[in-house]
Design a protein around this motif. Sequence first.
Motif, mmCIF file in Angstrom:
data_model
loop_
_atom_site.group_PDB
_atom_site.id
_atom_site.type_symbol
_atom_site.label_atom_id
_atom_site.label_comp_id
_atom_site.label_asym_id
_atom_site.label_seq_id
_atom_site.Cartn_x
_atom_site.Cartn_y
_atom_site.Cartn_z
ATOM 1 N N GLU A 1 0.823 -1.213 0.000
ATOM 2 C CA GLU A 1 0.000 0.000 0.000
ATOM 3 C C GLU A 1 0.862 1.270 0.000
ATOM 4 O O GLU A 1 0.431 2.302 -0.490
ATOM 5 N N ARG A 2 2.078 1.201 0.554
ATOM 6 C CA ARG A 2 2.982 2.351 0.598
ATOM 7 C C ARG A 2 4.321 1.912 0.006
ATOM 8 O O ARG A 2 4.946 0.966 0.492
ATOM 9 N N ILE A 3 4.755 2.598 -1.051
ATOM 10 C CA ILE A 3 5.968 2.234 -1.780
ATOM 11 C C ILE A 3 6.957 3.390 -1.673
ATOM 12 O O ILE A 3 6.615 4.535 -1.999
ATOM 13 N N GLY A 4 8.179 3.092 -1.199
ATOM 14 C CA GLY A 4 9.233 4.097 -1.123
ATOM 15 C C GLY A 4 10.162 3.982 -2.316
ATOM 16 O O GLY A 4 10.496 2.884 -2.754
ATOM 17 N N VAL A 5 10.602 5.125 -2.851
ATOM 18 C CA VAL A 5 11.505 5.168 -4.006
ATOM 19 C C VAL A 5 12.702 6.023 -3.634
ATOM 20 O O VAL A 5 12.547 7.193 -3.266
ATOM 21 N N VAL A 6 13.915 5.437 -3.693
ATOM 22 C CA VAL A 6 15.157 6.150 -3.420
ATOM 23 C C VAL A 6 15.902 6.289 -4.744
ATOM 24 O O VAL A 6 16.380 5.297 -5.302
ATOM 25 N N THR A 7 15.980 7.511 -5.266
ATOM 26 C CA THR A 7 16.630 7.751 -6.549
ATOM 27 C C THR A 7 16.853 9.247 -6.719
ATOM 28 O O THR A 7 16.454 10.060 -5.865
ATOM 29 N N SER A 8 17.469 9.610 -7.828
ATOM 30 C CA SER A 8 17.677 11.023 -8.126
ATOM 31 C C SER A 8 16.352 11.662 -8.550
ATOM 32 O O SER A 8 15.649 11.097 -9.398
ATOM 33 N N PRO A 9 15.996 12.826 -8.018
ATOM 34 C CA PRO A 9 14.732 13.458 -8.412
ATOM 35 C C PRO A 9 14.789 14.080 -9.797
ATOM 36 O O PRO A 9 13.752 14.474 -10.330
ATOM 37 N N ARG A 10 15.981 14.161 -10.389
ATOM 38 C CA ARG A 10 16.101 14.808 -11.699
ATOM 39 C C ARG A 10 16.391 13.814 -12.817
ATOM 40 O O ARG A 10 16.544 14.210 -13.964
ATOM 41 N N GLY A 11 16.474 12.533 -12.533
ATOM 42 C CA GLY A 11 16.769 11.550 -13.564
ATOM 43 C C GLY A 11 15.511 11.007 -14.222
ATOM 44 O O GLY A 11 14.370 11.296 -13.818
ATOM 45 N N ASP A 12 15.717 10.199 -15.242
ATOM 46 C CA ASP A 12 14.592 9.568 -15.934
ATOM 47 C C ASP A 12 14.011 8.410 -15.132
ATOM 48 O O ASP A 12 12.854 8.027 -15.342
ATOM 49 N N ALA A 13 14.803 7.851 -14.207
ATOM 50 C CA ALA A 13 14.343 6.656 -13.477
ATOM 51 C C ALA A 13 13.106 6.956 -12.645
ATOM 52 O O ALA A 13 12.155 6.165 -12.606
ATOM 53 N N VAL A 14 13.082 8.108 -11.965
ATOM 54 C CA VAL A 14 11.947 8.410 -11.100
ATOM 55 C C VAL A 14 10.675 8.569 -11.916
ATOM 56 O O VAL A 14 9.589 8.144 -11.503
ATOM 57 N N HIS A 15 10.785 9.151 -13.117
ATOM 58 C CA HIS A 15 9.596 9.304 -13.963
ATOM 59 C C HIS A 15 9.123 7.949 -14.499
ATOM 60 O O HIS A 15 7.908 7.697 -14.566
ATOM 61 N N ASP A 16 10.057 7.073 -14.850
ATOM 62 C CA ASP A 16 9.663 5.732 -15.312
ATOM 63 C C ASP A 16 8.936 4.968 -14.210
ATOM 64 O O ASP A 16 7.913 4.310 -14.452
ATOM 65 N N VAL A 17 9.459 5.063 -12.979
ATOM 66 C CA VAL A 17 8.834 4.341 -11.855
ATOM 67 C C VAL A 17 7.447 4.896 -11.556
ATOM 68 O O VAL A 17 6.470 4.142 -11.411
ATOM 69 N N LEU A 18 7.327 6.226 -11.466
ATOM 70 C CA LEU A 18 6.030 6.828 -11.144
ATOM 71 C C LEU A 18 4.999 6.547 -12.234
ATOM 72 O O LEU A 18 3.825 6.271 -11.938
ATOM 73 N N ARG A 19 5.424 6.613 -13.496
ATOM 74 C CA ARG A 19 4.496 6.347 -14.598
ATOM 75 C C ARG A 19 4.016 4.893 -14.563
ATOM 76 O O ARG A 19 2.823 4.607 -14.746
ATOM 77 N N THR A 20 4.918 3.976 -14.278
ATOM 78 C CA THR A 20 4.527 2.551 -14.222
ATOM 79 C C THR A 20 3.593 2.275 -13.057
ATOM 80 O O THR A 20 2.580 1.576 -13.200
ATOM 81 N N LEU A 21 3.902 2.829 -11.869
ATOM 82 C CA LEU A 21 3.042 2.597 -10.694
ATOM 83 C C LEU A 21 1.677 3.244 -10.868
ATOM 84 O O LEU A 21 0.657 2.689 -10.451
#
Length: 519
Positions: free
Chosen positions: A168-188
């Motif tokens: 129910e609660r997912i934590g993401v540790v990554t750079s806020p300016r990279g493409d990885a965070v956008h890929d993860v948020l879009r998929t979730l």
Amino acid sequence: MAYRKAPHTGASTGYLPNLTSSAGDSRADEPQAADGKRPLTVSEAMNLAKGALEHITVTIVGEVSEVNVKRGYKAAYFTVKDASAALPCMMWFNRYDKTDGVTIGMKVEMTGRFTLYPKQGRMNFDVFTLKQAGEGDLRKKVADLARKLQNEGLMDPARKVPVPAFPERIGVVTSPRGDAVHDVLRTLRRRFPVATVQVAGVPVEGEHAAEYMIEGLRACYRAKVDVILLVRGGGSFENLMPFNDEALCRAIVACPIPIVTGIGHEPDTTIADMVADVRQSTPTGAALFVSPSQDMLEETFGTYAASLASGVQYAIDRAAMNVRRAEDRPLFKDPHTLFATDELTLDMTQDRLERLLAGATVPFATQVDTAAARLARSLEATTAPHRNQLDVAAGRLTRSLAGATTPFERDLEVTSARLARALPLGISRDKTAVDTLEARMRTVAGGMLDPFNHELALSAGRMHDLSPLTVLSRGYAMATDGEGHVVKNVDQVKPGDRIEVRVSDGSLDCTVDALQPAE
């Protein structure tokens, strides 16, 4: 003219002419250099340089400034430079495909030889081996650390924490300016929008990146998330070095929350991937792993729905069986069964009371009969002389007998009165209970009759629709012969027969005059 190769001295001495050539040599009249030697042609000079350079194998370190890798060519072309010079390089694809490739700005260490192409007048460095400069030492250190942690059991699958199926609660540790965070948020957002995502934005490159990522893991732990995604995009081996940090790897192992890594691309594997609870090749793959698919959700909910329906149906069947079992009990078939025991007890008590009353008077009746017989015999002998005394004695005896029977009569009267009072009260209580049970039985019976009343109404409606009277009400008629049989065809009657024709509001007595079969 014949040529001989001069010994290699590190200088370009060239091919020296043989001065003992024949007089008929066509080149005897060619111009001569000041020192008496013939000058070289461009081809001869280029071949001389080519022969001298191709015997030298050197190892060069430089920075890649240009890259031209096209699969239509037979080789990969790139340029390396330093502060004051640049060197064009080429590497055949059968060698280049065994490396990790080159990118602009990469510092490389390569081994090869110089080669000249006389027709174009160009020189290239033919590369035999290629690796990132300094990467060998880094890879050795990473391999040593990996073996150390593996020997400690930190990569043992048995100690890894399972990932919940529906976090129910997912934590993401990554750079806020990279493409990885956008890929993860879009998929979730596409696969599991009900989940709450907590992003810990930290640097994933640089000297202190590992310390920041450890603090990001702590922030996710304080936020009480169900699973943590440690992700970043692709990069060189040096760029991924923070994920090989020992402190970060031990923090991943110590974290009680399951950690899923998605670092770089498919070939990239770091020690953080090895010690993490689950390793995925990309950030998108990590997001896909922790988010349930729509097919999985539909299958799970379908299973729960089927189990719930089965449980409810089982409960209904058991309740119906209990109702049928209660319906078959004698109490609901004959209400008097409820009071059969009490009535039997009452009858037995009455019988015992009657026997006790009869038995209580027997001893006194015998004494009275004995005394009466003795008195009669005594009176017969002494009646005449003692009449007066006899009368007195008879009076005394009568009074004595009356006094002896009085207590028993009073006991009998008291017992009769108590019985008279007790019987109505017991009957009244039993009657109240009977009335209550009768009312409950009528209520239950009324509820049990509702389905049958509904079914009876439906059957009555169907019978009404199929009734011949309904057909007659629409203007049709029905003919019957003298015996009441329905006349269905002309062969059943003959001229002169009497028939009865029924219509919607009555019947007609008719006589058959003629028969007209249908054509």
